[in-house]
Design a protein around this motif. Structure first.
Motif, PDB file in Angstrom:
ATOM      1  N   GLU A  23      42.779  30.048  39.801  1.00 45.55           N
ATOM      2  CA  GLU A  23      41.314  30.056  39.712  1.00 45.55           C
ATOM      3  C   GLU A  23      40.831  29.496  38.379  1.00 45.55           C
ATOM      4  O   GLU A  23      39.727  28.941  38.299  1.00 45.55           O
ATOM      5  CB  GLU A  23      40.791  31.475  39.913  1.00 45.55           C
ATOM      6  CG  GLU A  23      41.006  31.991  41.343  1.00 45.55           C
ATOM      7  CD  GLU A  23      40.650  33.464  41.489  1.00 45.55           C
ATOM      8  OE1 GLU A  23      40.397  34.124  40.457  1.00 45.55           O
ATOM      9  OE2 GLU A  23      40.632  33.951  42.640  1.00 45.55           O
ATOM     10  N   SER A  24      41.659  29.635  37.347  1.00 39.99           N
ATOM     11  CA  SER A  24      41.289  29.110  36.024  1.00 39.99           C
ATOM     12  C   SER A  24      41.605  27.620  35.895  1.00 39.99           C
ATOM     13  O   SER A  24      41.289  27.001  34.874  1.00 39.99           O
ATOM     14  CB  SER A  24      42.034  29.877  34.930  1.00 39.99           C
ATOM     15  OG  SER A  24      41.711  31.256  34.985  1.00 39.99           O
ATOM     16  N   ASN A  63      45.057  34.240  39.366  1.00 40.85           N
ATOM     17  CA  ASN A  63      44.124  34.057  38.248  1.00 40.85           C
ATOM     18  C   ASN A  63      44.314  32.700  37.582  1.00 40.85           C
ATOM     19  O   ASN A  63      43.334  32.028  37.209  1.00 40.85           O
ATOM     20  CB  ASN A  63      44.312  35.166  37.212  1.00 40.85           C
ATOM     21  CG  ASN A  63      43.877  36.529  37.728  1.00 40.85           C
ATOM     22  OD1 ASN A  63      43.058  36.618  38.653  1.00 40.85           O
ATOM     23  ND2 ASN A  63      44.418  37.593  37.147  1.00 40.85           N
ATOM     24  N   LEU A  64      45.574  32.295  37.427  1.00 43.57           N
ATOM     25  CA  LEU A  64      45.849  30.995  36.809  1.00 43.57           C
ATOM     26  C   LEU A  64      45.361  29.847  37.690  1.00 43.57           C
ATOM     27  O   LEU A  64      44.898  28.818  37.191  1.00 43.57           O
ATOM     28  CB  LEU A  64      47.350  30.853  36.533  1.00 43.57           C
ATOM     29  CG  LEU A  64      47.907  31.715  35.392  1.00 43.57           C
ATOM     30  CD1 LEU A  64      49.431  31.656  35.367  1.00 43.57           C
ATOM     31  CD2 LEU A  64      47.339  31.265  34.057  1.00 43.57           C
TER      32      LEU A  64
END
Length: 462
Positions: free
Chosen positions: A48-49, A45-46
Protein backbone atom coordinates in the motif's frame (compact mmCIF):
# COMPACT_ATOMS: atom_id res chain seq x y z
CA UNK A 1 8.53 -7.13 20.39
CA UNK A 2 8.83 -5.69 16.91
CA UNK A 3 12.28 -4.53 15.84
CA UNK A 4 12.36 -0.89 14.92
CA UNK A 5 13.54 -1.52 11.36
CA UNK A 6 11.63 -4.70 10.47
CA UNK A 7 9.88 -3.16 7.41
CA UNK A 8 13.19 -1.82 6.09
CA UNK A 9 14.80 -5.27 6.43
CA UNK A 10 11.85 -6.90 4.63
CA UNK A 11 12.15 -4.35 1.81
CA UNK A 12 15.90 -4.89 1.51
CA UNK A 13 15.62 -8.67 1.30
CA UNK A 14 12.78 -8.60 -1.24
CA UNK A 15 14.72 -6.08 -3.36
CA UNK A 16 17.75 -8.40 -3.50
CA UNK A 17 15.74 -11.09 -5.34
CA UNK A 18 14.82 -9.80 -8.83
CA UNK A 19 12.68 -12.89 -9.50
CA UNK A 20 10.60 -12.34 -6.42
CA UNK A 21 10.06 -14.39 -3.27
CA UNK A 22 7.29 -16.62 -1.96
CA UNK A 23 6.32 -15.84 1.62
CA UNK A 24 7.79 -19.09 2.99
CA UNK A 25 11.13 -18.33 1.33
CA UNK A 26 11.03 -14.82 2.72
CA UNK A 27 10.44 -16.11 6.26
CA UNK A 28 13.55 -18.33 5.96
CA UNK A 29 15.73 -15.43 4.87
CA UNK A 30 14.61 -12.95 7.52
CA UNK A 31 17.12 -12.58 10.38
CA UNK A 32 14.33 -12.48 12.97
CA UNK A 33 11.39 -14.71 13.91
CA UNK A 34 7.97 -13.64 12.64
CA UNK A 35 4.59 -15.36 12.25
CA UNK A 36 3.29 -15.77 8.71
CA UNK A 37 0.16 -13.70 9.41
CA UNK A 38 2.24 -10.91 10.89
CA UNK A 39 4.52 -10.93 7.86
CA UNK A 40 1.50 -10.85 5.55
CA UNK A 41 0.33 -7.67 7.30
CA UNK A 42 3.79 -6.12 6.94
CA UNK A 43 3.82 -6.99 3.23
CA UNK A 44 0.32 -5.56 2.76
CA UNK A 45 1.44 -2.28 4.33
CA UNK A 46 4.54 -2.17 2.14
CA UNK A 47 2.38 -2.79 -0.93
CA UNK A 48 0.00 0.00 0.00
CA UNK A 49 2.97 2.31 0.59
CA UNK A 50 4.24 1.57 -2.91
CA UNK A 51 7.42 -0.23 -1.91
CA UNK A 52 6.59 -3.71 -3.22
CA UNK A 53 4.28 -5.33 -5.75
CA UNK A 54 2.50 -8.66 -5.59
CA UNK A 55 1.96 -11.21 -8.35
CA UNK A 56 -0.05 -14.44 -8.29
CA UNK A 57 -2.59 -15.72 -5.81
CA UNK A 58 -2.77 -18.14 -2.89
CA UNK A 59 0.33 -20.41 -2.78
CA UNK A 60 1.61 -18.94 -6.05
CA UNK A 61 1.88 -15.43 -4.57
CA UNK A 62 5.28 -13.81 -5.00
CA UNK A 63 6.58 -10.49 -3.72
CA UNK A 64 8.76 -8.14 -5.78
CA UNK A 65 10.46 -4.82 -5.17
CA UNK A 66 9.06 -1.93 -7.19
CA UNK A 67 11.30 -1.06 -10.14
CA UNK A 68 11.72 2.48 -8.92
CA UNK A 69 11.95 3.00 -5.21
CA UNK A 70 11.54 6.43 -3.60
CA UNK A 71 14.96 8.05 -3.12
CA UNK A 72 16.32 7.57 0.40
CA UNK A 73 16.26 10.56 2.69
CA UNK A 74 19.47 12.23 3.84
CA UNK A 75 18.99 10.58 7.22
CA UNK A 76 18.74 7.12 5.68
CA UNK A 77 21.90 7.69 3.66
CA UNK A 78 23.78 8.80 6.72
CA UNK A 79 22.68 5.70 8.63
CA UNK A 80 23.60 3.27 5.83
CA UNK A 81 26.72 1.21 6.64
CA UNK A 82 29.74 2.34 4.64
CA UNK A 83 32.35 0.18 2.91
CA UNK A 84 35.44 0.86 0.82
CA UNK A 85 34.45 -1.88 -1.63
CA UNK A 86 31.71 -1.36 -4.26
CA UNK A 87 28.74 -3.54 -3.33
CA UNK A 88 26.01 -5.32 -5.23
CA UNK A 89 22.42 -4.82 -4.11
CA UNK A 90 22.55 -8.15 -2.29
CA UNK A 91 25.83 -7.16 -0.66
CA UNK A 92 24.27 -3.94 0.64
CA UNK A 93 21.39 -5.89 2.14
CA UNK A 94 23.71 -8.31 3.93
CA UNK A 95 25.90 -5.45 5.18
CA UNK A 96 22.86 -3.71 6.65
CA UNK A 97 21.70 -6.90 8.35
CA UNK A 98 25.03 -7.83 9.95
CA UNK A 99 25.76 -4.23 10.95
CA UNK A 100 22.83 -4.16 13.37
CA UNK A 101 23.58 -4.51 17.11
CA UNK A 102 24.01 -8.12 18.23
CA UNK A 103 20.87 -7.89 20.36
CA UNK A 104 18.85 -7.37 17.17
CA UNK A 105 20.35 -10.37 15.35
CA UNK A 106 18.85 -13.83 15.83
CA UNK A 107 21.22 -16.42 17.37
CA UNK A 108 21.84 -19.31 14.95
CA UNK A 109 23.76 -22.58 14.87
CA UNK A 110 25.52 -24.43 12.07
CA UNK A 111 23.19 -25.22 9.16
CA UNK A 112 24.55 -28.39 7.55
CA UNK A 113 22.14 -28.16 4.60
CA UNK A 114 24.04 -25.05 3.45
CA UNK A 115 26.89 -27.41 2.57
CA UNK A 116 24.94 -30.59 1.84
CA UNK A 117 22.61 -28.96 -0.71
CA UNK A 118 25.50 -27.61 -2.78
CA UNK A 119 25.97 -29.70 -5.93
CA UNK A 120 29.42 -29.28 -7.53
CA UNK A 121 29.30 -28.14 -11.18
CA UNK A 122 25.50 -27.89 -11.01
CA UNK A 123 25.12 -25.20 -8.38
CA UNK A 124 27.48 -22.23 -8.40
CA UNK A 125 28.10 -19.30 -6.10
CA UNK A 126 29.71 -17.39 -8.97
CA UNK A 127 27.81 -16.48 -12.13
CA UNK A 128 29.21 -17.33 -15.57
CA UNK A 129 29.87 -13.64 -16.14
CA UNK A 130 31.82 -13.40 -12.88
CA UNK A 131 33.87 -16.47 -13.74
CA UNK A 132 34.74 -14.98 -17.13
CA UNK A 133 35.89 -11.74 -15.50
CA UNK A 134 38.00 -13.62 -12.97
CA UNK A 135 39.58 -15.73 -15.72
CA UNK A 136 40.44 -12.61 -17.68
CA UNK A 137 42.03 -10.98 -14.64
CA UNK A 138 43.92 -14.08 -13.56
CA UNK A 139 45.32 -15.33 -16.87
CA UNK A 140 49.12 -15.45 -17.08
CA UNK A 141 51.65 -16.36 -19.76
CA UNK A 142 52.36 -19.64 -17.91
CA UNK A 143 48.89 -21.15 -18.34
CA UNK A 144 50.26 -24.12 -20.31
CA UNK A 145 53.25 -24.74 -18.03
CA UNK A 146 53.47 -27.37 -15.25
CA UNK A 147 51.51 -26.63 -12.08
CA UNK A 148 53.15 -24.07 -9.83
CA UNK A 149 55.34 -22.47 -12.52
CA UNK A 150 53.88 -18.99 -12.11
CA UNK A 151 53.83 -19.13 -8.31
CA UNK A 152 57.53 -20.06 -8.28
CA UNK A 153 58.36 -17.15 -10.58
CA UNK A 154 56.80 -14.63 -8.21
CA UNK A 155 57.44 -16.51 -4.95
CA UNK A 156 59.58 -13.82 -3.32
CA UNK A 157 56.85 -11.24 -3.88
CA UNK A 158 54.02 -13.64 -3.00
CA UNK A 159 55.62 -14.61 0.31
CA UNK A 160 55.59 -11.00 1.43
CA UNK A 161 52.18 -9.99 0.05
CA UNK A 162 50.16 -12.99 1.17
CA UNK A 163 51.92 -13.36 4.53
CA UNK A 164 51.41 -9.70 5.33
CA UNK A 165 47.84 -9.31 4.11
CA UNK A 166 46.54 -12.56 5.59
CA UNK A 167 48.17 -11.68 8.93
CA UNK A 168 46.86 -8.12 8.72
CA UNK A 169 43.32 -9.46 8.41
CA UNK A 170 43.91 -11.13 11.79
CA UNK A 171 44.92 -7.83 13.40
CA UNK A 172 48.69 -8.28 13.02
CA UNK A 173 50.44 -4.87 13.13
CA UNK A 174 53.61 -5.73 11.18
CA UNK A 175 54.16 -3.28 8.31
CA UNK A 176 54.97 -4.34 4.78
CA UNK A 177 58.67 -3.55 5.25
CA UNK A 178 58.70 -5.22 8.67
CA UNK A 179 57.37 -8.33 6.93
CA UNK A 180 59.97 -8.14 4.16
CA UNK A 181 62.77 -7.83 6.71
CA UNK A 182 61.48 -10.83 8.65
CA UNK A 183 60.84 -13.10 5.66
CA UNK A 184 63.94 -12.43 3.59
CA UNK A 185 66.46 -11.49 6.28
CA UNK A 186 65.11 -13.17 9.42
CA UNK A 187 65.04 -9.87 11.28
CA UNK A 188 62.08 -9.53 13.67
CA UNK A 189 60.66 -6.08 14.38
CA UNK A 190 61.70 -4.87 17.82
CA UNK A 191 58.36 -3.32 18.71
CA UNK A 192 56.16 -6.30 17.75
CA UNK A 193 54.98 -9.21 19.85
CA UNK A 194 56.39 -12.71 19.52
CA UNK A 195 52.91 -13.87 18.48
CA UNK A 196 52.83 -11.45 15.53
CA UNK A 197 56.30 -12.50 14.44
CA UNK A 198 55.35 -16.18 14.66
CA UNK A 199 52.21 -15.58 12.60
CA UNK A 200 54.22 -14.06 9.74
CA UNK A 201 56.82 -16.84 9.82
CA UNK A 202 54.08 -19.48 9.82
CA UNK A 203 52.55 -17.95 6.70
CA UNK A 204 55.93 -18.03 4.97
CA UNK A 205 56.41 -21.74 5.67
CA UNK A 206 52.83 -22.60 4.69
CA UNK A 207 53.06 -20.74 1.37
CA UNK A 208 56.39 -22.41 0.58
CA UNK A 209 54.79 -25.77 1.36
CA UNK A 210 51.98 -25.16 -1.13
CA UNK A 211 54.26 -23.88 -3.89
CA UNK A 212 57.04 -26.43 -3.48
CA UNK A 213 54.56 -29.31 -3.34
CA UNK A 214 52.45 -28.19 -6.32
CA UNK A 215 52.17 -31.72 -7.74
CA UNK A 216 51.18 -33.29 -4.41
CA UNK A 217 48.83 -30.85 -2.68
CA UNK A 218 45.09 -30.90 -3.28
CA UNK A 219 41.86 -30.60 -1.35
CA UNK A 220 42.60 -33.63 0.79
CA UNK A 221 43.36 -34.31 4.44
CA UNK A 222 47.12 -34.40 3.93
CA UNK A 223 47.19 -30.90 2.48
CA UNK A 224 44.70 -29.10 4.68
CA UNK A 225 45.74 -30.67 7.99
CA UNK A 226 49.40 -29.94 7.30
CA UNK A 227 48.50 -26.45 6.16
CA UNK A 228 46.80 -25.88 9.52
CA UNK A 229 49.78 -27.35 11.37
CA UNK A 230 52.14 -24.93 9.65
CA UNK A 231 49.91 -21.87 10.13
CA UNK A 232 49.13 -22.64 13.79
CA UNK A 233 52.64 -23.67 14.83
CA UNK A 234 53.46 -22.27 18.29
CA UNK A 235 50.24 -20.22 18.37
CA UNK A 236 47.70 -22.54 20.01
CA UNK A 237 47.29 -23.07 23.78
CA UNK A 238 47.42 -26.81 23.11
CA UNK A 239 50.34 -27.58 20.74
CA UNK A 240 48.85 -31.00 19.99
CA UNK A 241 45.86 -29.28 18.32
CA UNK A 242 47.95 -28.20 15.33
CA UNK A 243 46.89 -30.22 12.31
CA UNK A 244 43.99 -31.88 14.19
CA UNK A 245 40.26 -31.35 13.89
CA UNK A 246 38.42 -29.64 16.72
CA UNK A 247 37.11 -31.75 19.60
CA UNK A 248 35.19 -29.11 21.57
CA UNK A 249 32.83 -26.18 21.05
CA UNK A 250 34.00 -22.66 20.15
CA UNK A 251 32.39 -19.26 19.78
CA UNK A 252 32.78 -16.44 17.26
CA UNK A 253 33.59 -13.01 18.67
CA UNK A 254 30.99 -10.30 17.89
CA UNK A 255 28.68 -12.81 16.23
CA UNK A 256 25.42 -14.55 17.16
CA UNK A 257 26.59 -17.68 15.30
CA UNK A 258 27.54 -20.78 17.30
CA UNK A 259 29.63 -23.30 15.30
CA UNK A 260 28.99 -27.02 15.36
CA UNK A 261 30.30 -28.67 18.52
CA UNK A 262 30.02 -32.43 17.86
CA UNK A 263 33.45 -33.89 16.90
CA UNK A 264 32.01 -36.74 14.80
CA UNK A 265 29.93 -34.32 12.73
CA UNK A 266 32.82 -31.88 12.37
CA UNK A 267 34.93 -34.67 10.90
CA UNK A 268 32.12 -35.86 8.62
CA UNK A 269 31.42 -32.38 7.25
CA UNK A 270 35.12 -31.55 6.94
CA UNK A 271 35.53 -34.57 4.67
CA UNK A 272 32.41 -33.51 2.76
CA UNK A 273 33.88 -30.04 2.13
CA UNK A 274 37.04 -31.66 0.74
CA UNK A 275 35.06 -34.07 -1.41
CA UNK A 276 32.88 -31.34 -2.92
CA UNK A 277 35.83 -28.99 -3.39
CA UNK A 278 37.74 -31.65 -5.35
CA UNK A 279 34.77 -32.14 -7.66
CA UNK A 280 34.42 -28.46 -8.58
CA UNK A 281 35.94 -27.89 -12.01
CA UNK A 282 36.15 -24.10 -12.16
CA UNK A 283 39.19 -22.86 -10.18
CA UNK A 284 37.50 -19.62 -9.08
CA UNK A 285 34.36 -21.36 -7.85
CA UNK A 286 36.61 -23.88 -6.11
CA UNK A 287 38.55 -21.11 -4.34
CA UNK A 288 35.42 -19.24 -3.27
CA UNK A 289 33.77 -22.44 -2.04
CA UNK A 290 36.57 -23.18 0.43
CA UNK A 291 36.77 -19.52 1.50
CA UNK A 292 33.11 -19.86 2.50
CA UNK A 293 32.90 -23.35 3.99
CA UNK A 294 36.13 -23.80 5.95
CA UNK A 295 35.47 -20.78 8.20
CA UNK A 296 31.77 -21.62 8.44
CA UNK A 297 32.47 -25.13 9.76
CA UNK A 298 35.39 -23.95 11.97
CA UNK A 299 36.97 -27.42 11.80
CA UNK A 300 40.02 -26.37 13.87
CA UNK A 301 40.46 -24.86 17.32
CA UNK A 302 41.63 -21.62 15.68
CA UNK A 303 43.33 -20.35 12.49
CA UNK A 304 40.41 -21.42 10.28
CA UNK A 305 40.24 -18.28 8.13
CA UNK A 306 44.00 -18.34 7.56
CA UNK A 307 43.72 -21.94 6.35
CA UNK A 308 40.90 -20.95 3.98
CA UNK A 309 42.86 -18.01 2.53
CA UNK A 310 45.90 -20.11 1.69
CA UNK A 311 43.86 -23.13 0.59
CA UNK A 312 41.96 -20.87 -1.83
CA UNK A 313 45.22 -20.45 -3.73
CA UNK A 314 45.51 -24.18 -4.47
CA UNK A 315 43.52 -24.00 -7.75
CA UNK A 316 45.28 -20.78 -8.80
CA UNK A 317 48.65 -22.43 -8.23
CA UNK A 318 47.60 -25.56 -10.09
CA UNK A 319 46.33 -23.63 -13.13
CA UNK A 320 49.11 -20.99 -13.09
CA UNK A 321 46.62 -18.21 -12.45
CA UNK A 322 47.43 -15.02 -10.57
CA UNK A 323 47.30 -15.71 -6.82
CA UNK A 324 44.87 -14.16 -4.36
CA UNK A 325 46.88 -12.25 -1.76
CA UNK A 326 44.09 -10.01 -0.34
CA UNK A 327 45.93 -6.80 -1.20
CA UNK A 328 44.17 -3.69 0.19
CA UNK A 329 41.18 -5.70 1.50
CA UNK A 330 39.75 -3.79 4.50
CA UNK A 331 39.57 -5.98 7.59
CA UNK A 332 36.05 -4.75 8.39
CA UNK A 333 34.71 -5.64 4.93
CA UNK A 334 36.19 -9.14 5.20
CA UNK A 335 34.75 -9.66 8.69
CA UNK A 336 31.30 -8.38 7.74
CA UNK A 337 31.30 -10.65 4.69
CA UNK A 338 32.07 -13.64 6.92
CA UNK A 339 29.29 -12.60 9.34
CA UNK A 340 26.83 -12.75 6.43
CA UNK A 341 27.86 -16.39 5.90
CA UNK A 342 27.91 -17.31 9.60
CA UNK A 343 24.58 -15.75 10.55
CA UNK A 344 22.54 -15.69 7.33
CA UNK A 345 24.17 -18.25 5.00
CA UNK A 346 24.26 -15.41 2.47
CA UNK A 347 27.33 -15.03 0.28
CA UNK A 348 26.61 -11.77 -1.56
CA UNK A 349 28.71 -9.44 0.60
CA UNK A 350 31.64 -11.85 0.88
CA UNK A 351 31.48 -12.45 -2.89
CA UNK A 352 31.76 -8.69 -3.48
CA UNK A 353 34.89 -8.71 -1.31
CA UNK A 354 36.30 -11.76 -3.15
CA UNK A 355 35.77 -10.31 -6.63
CA UNK A 356 37.27 -6.96 -5.67
CA UNK A 357 40.19 -8.63 -3.89
CA UNK A 358 41.05 -10.92 -6.79
CA UNK A 359 41.12 -8.12 -9.31
CA UNK A 360 43.44 -6.11 -7.05
CA UNK A 361 45.72 -9.11 -6.52
CA UNK A 362 45.81 -10.02 -10.21
CA UNK A 363 46.77 -6.48 -11.14
CA UNK A 364 49.69 -6.65 -8.71
CA UNK A 365 51.13 -9.62 -10.58
CA UNK A 366 50.18 -8.67 -14.13
CA UNK A 367 52.92 -8.18 -16.73
CA UNK A 368 51.73 -4.61 -17.33
CA UNK A 369 51.37 -3.17 -13.85
CA UNK A 370 49.23 -0.19 -14.70
CA UNK A 371 46.11 0.51 -12.72
CA UNK A 372 42.85 0.49 -14.63
CA UNK A 373 40.54 3.46 -14.47
CA UNK A 374 41.23 6.79 -12.79
CA UNK A 375 44.57 7.67 -11.14
CA UNK A 376 44.88 6.86 -7.45
CA UNK A 377 43.67 10.01 -5.68
CA UNK A 378 45.56 9.12 -2.49
CA UNK A 379 48.87 8.99 -4.36
CA UNK A 380 48.05 12.27 -6.08
CA UNK A 381 47.22 13.92 -2.75
CA UNK A 382 50.48 12.87 -1.10
CA UNK A 383 52.78 12.71 -4.13
CA UNK A 384 55.18 15.31 -2.70
CA UNK A 385 55.35 13.55 0.67
CA UNK A 386 56.02 10.26 -1.12
CA UNK A 387 58.66 11.80 -3.36
CA UNK A 388 60.35 13.41 -0.37
CA UNK A 389 60.39 10.22 1.73
CA UNK A 390 61.57 7.92 -1.06
CA UNK A 391 64.12 10.42 -2.32
CA UNK A 392 65.54 10.81 1.19
CA UNK A 393 65.76 7.05 1.73
CA UNK A 394 67.51 6.41 -1.58
CA UNK A 395 69.83 9.43 -1.40
CA UNK A 396 71.04 8.30 2.02
CA UNK A 397 71.45 4.66 0.93
CA UNK A 398 69.21 3.42 3.73
CA UNK A 399 68.66 -0.26 4.39
CA UNK A 400 65.21 -1.69 5.07
CA UNK A 401 65.15 -1.22 8.82
CA UNK A 402 66.21 2.42 8.70
CA UNK A 403 63.85 3.03 5.77
CA UNK A 404 60.90 1.59 7.69
CA UNK A 405 61.58 3.97 10.57
CA UNK A 406 61.90 6.93 8.18
CA UNK A 407 58.60 6.18 6.47
CA UNK A 408 56.79 5.97 9.80
CA UNK A 409 58.22 9.33 10.89
CA UNK A 410 57.11 10.93 7.61
CA UNK A 411 53.63 9.44 8.05
CA UNK A 412 53.26 11.17 11.40
CA UNK A 413 53.11 14.50 9.55
CA UNK A 414 49.84 13.45 7.92
CA UNK A 415 46.29 13.22 9.32
CA UNK A 416 45.97 10.15 11.53
CA UNK A 417 43.41 8.46 9.28
CA UNK A 418 45.87 8.53 6.33
CA UNK A 419 49.02 7.40 8.13
CA UNK A 420 48.65 3.62 7.77
CA UNK A 421 47.74 3.92 4.09
CA UNK A 422 50.70 6.22 3.45
CA UNK A 423 53.13 3.75 5.07
CA UNK A 424 51.74 0.90 2.95
CA UNK A 425 51.92 2.89 -0.31
CA UNK A 426 55.49 4.13 0.26
CA UNK A 427 56.76 0.71 1.35
CA UNK A 428 55.14 -0.87 -1.72
CA UNK A 429 56.87 1.71 -3.93
CA UNK A 430 60.24 1.01 -2.30
CA UNK A 431 59.89 -2.73 -2.82
CA UNK A 432 59.05 -2.13 -6.49
CA UNK A 433 61.76 0.45 -7.20
CA UNK A 434 64.08 -0.56 -10.07
CA UNK A 435 66.33 0.96 -12.70
CA UNK A 436 63.38 1.62 -15.00
CA UNK A 437 61.27 3.73 -12.67
CA UNK A 438 63.44 5.54 -10.08
CA UNK A 439 63.72 8.76 -12.13
CA UNK A 440 60.18 9.81 -11.19
CA UNK A 441 61.47 10.42 -7.68
CA UNK A 442 64.20 12.77 -8.96
CA UNK A 443 66.92 10.36 -7.92
CA UNK A 444 70.32 10.41 -9.61
CA UNK A 445 71.55 7.12 -11.13
CA UNK A 446 74.64 7.05 -8.91
CA UNK A 447 72.49 7.47 -5.77
CA UNK A 448 70.11 4.71 -6.91
CA UNK A 449 73.01 2.30 -7.59
CA UNK A 450 74.54 2.96 -4.18
CA UNK A 451 71.19 2.56 -2.41
CA UNK A 452 70.39 -0.65 -4.27
CA UNK A 453 73.60 -2.28 -3.03
CA UNK A 454 72.70 -1.60 0.60
CA UNK A 455 69.03 -2.51 0.04
CA UNK A 456 69.76 -5.90 -1.53
CA UNK A 457 72.77 -6.70 0.66
CA UNK A 458 71.94 -5.65 4.23
CA UNK A 459 75.23 -6.97 5.60
CA UNK A 460 76.96 -4.17 3.75
CA UNK A 461 74.90 -1.49 5.48
CA UNK A 462 76.90 1.18 7.19
Amino acid sequence: MELKNEPDIIKEIVSSFPNGLAIDDLIEKLPFLIKKRTLQRRLKNLKESGFIRVEGEARATRYFAKNIDPPPSKTEKADEPQTAIPLSQGGKVVLALVSRPEIQRTPVGYNRTFLENYRPNIDSYLSNEEKQKLAQWGKTRDSEQPAGTYAREILNRLLIDLSWNSSRLEGNTYSLLDTELLIHEGQAANNKSAKETQMILNHKEAIEFLVESSNEVDFNRYTVLNLHALLSNNLLPNPAASGRLRAFGVGITHSVFTPLGIPQLIEELFDLILEKARQIENPFEQAFFVLVHFPYLQPFDDVNKRVSRLAANLPFNRHNLAPLSFIDVPEESYVKGMLGIYELNRIELFKDVFLWAYERSALRYAAIRQSLGEPDTFRMKYREHMRSAIGHIVSNAMGKEEASSTVKKEAQKLPEEDQAKFIEVVETELLGLHEGNFARYRIKPSKFTDWKKHWDNPKRER
